[in-house]
Scaffold this motif. Structure first.
Motif, PDB file in Angstrom:
ATOM      1  N   TRP A  37     -13.950  16.306  38.412  1.00 31.11           N
ATOM      2  CA  TRP A  37     -13.890  17.763  38.520  1.00 31.11           C
ATOM      3  C   TRP A  37     -14.883  18.277  39.566  1.00 31.11           C
ATOM      4  O   TRP A  37     -14.578  19.187  40.338  1.00 31.11           O
ATOM      5  N   THR A  41     -13.777  20.444  42.790  1.00 28.53           N
ATOM      6  CA  THR A  41     -14.330  21.771  43.085  1.00 28.53           C
ATOM      7  C   THR A  41     -15.075  21.769  44.425  1.00 28.53           C
ATOM      8  O   THR A  41     -15.015  22.749  45.176  1.00 28.53           O
ATOM      9  N   LEU A  51     -12.210  26.815  42.401  1.00 29.48           N
ATOM     10  CA  LEU A  51     -11.406  26.391  41.256  1.00 29.48           C
ATOM     11  C   LEU A  51     -12.052  26.871  39.967  1.00 29.48           C
ATOM     12  O   LEU A  51     -13.247  26.659  39.753  1.00 29.48           O
ATOM     13  N   ARG A  56      -8.577  22.733  35.124  1.00 26.04           N
ATOM     14  CA  ARG A  56      -9.113  21.446  34.696  1.00 26.04           C
ATOM     15  C   ARG A  56      -8.230  20.771  33.651  1.00 26.04           C
ATOM     16  O   ARG A  56      -8.047  19.556  33.664  1.00 26.04           O
TER      17      ARG A  56
END
Length: 233
Positions: A37, A41, A51, A56
């Motif tokens: 993640w 991002t 984002l 997610r």
């Protein structure tokens, strides 16, 4: 040729035997879902897009092509799928280069499976280059087989990775235990006919018939995995 696999529903001693264990990688054995993640991002920030966490849930646990394609569509970023995949992988590799933390109970479980010579496969949607790097932390010797997302035409949530692992190890999927941390992986394991243990990492996984949900790998040992096959209908 007569099949040596007992018919579904038979209760022979052989049918109640655990034949192999299939383990997911990111979020299951190694604590890297957050790394992915962060990579996503970071790369999208460089492209001028922020984002938020609503994305997610969609991208967690999925193959690179699906996650990258979704994010391009959701943000309207002006970048091709191949270039984005390269940038995401590079960002992720930079993070794991600083060390890969194992999930609680992972090292103990791998050691126990190896000590009892239980055929164990690493089955991941991550690319082969990523898996090979992480095997330095996990120990390649713990796995009889490793399958990456780019080793197959179709990966999770399709059953292909687990069916392929079972075929290459010469075992019956119904007598194999799958350990996964995302709904994407759970769906793949169940579609393959395996007994699935869900260890939710980022997103919750709902209860369902035949699905076992635990809080961490510290609750999973060989006796526990064997019991899943013994108790299977």
């Amino acid at each position: 040729m007569t099949s040596s696999i007992p018919a579904v529903g038979t209760r022979t001693a052989e049918a109640a035997t655990l034949q192999a264990v299939f383990l997911d990688l990111d979020g299951t054995l190694v604590d890297t879902e957050g790394f992915w993640w962060e990579a996503e991002t970071e790369v999208f920030a460089e492209l001028g897009h922020i984002l938020d966490d609503t994305h997610r849930e969609v991208v967690v646990g999925g193959p690179m092509t699906r996650s990258a394609g979704y994010l391009i569509q959701a943000t309207g970023a002006q970048i091709g799928l191949a270039e984005l995949s390269l940038r995401l992988n590079a960002s992720f590799v930079a993070r794991i280069g600083r060390g890969v933390p194992l999930m609680p109970g992972a090292r103990r479980l791998l050691a126990e499976l190896a000590a009892h010579q239980v055929p164990t496969a690493l089955v991941s949607a991550s690319h082969r280059t990523i898996i090979d790097r992480m095997l330095h932390s996990l120990g390649r010797e713990h796995f009889r087989l490793t399958l990456a997302g780019d080793d197959l035409e179709r990966t999770k949530p399709h059953p292909d990775p687990y069916l392929t692992a079972a075929a290459r190890l010469g075992v019956d999927p119904a007598r194999c235990a799958v350990v996964e941390d995302t709904m994407t992986g759970v769906t793949a394991g169940e579609a393959a006919g395996c007994r699935v243990v869900a260890v939710p990492s980022v997103m919750p996984i709902p209860a369902a018939p035949g699905r076992t949900i635990v809080g961490s790998l510290e609750e999973v040992d060989l006796s526990f995995l064997r019991s899943l096959i013994t108790e299977s209908p």
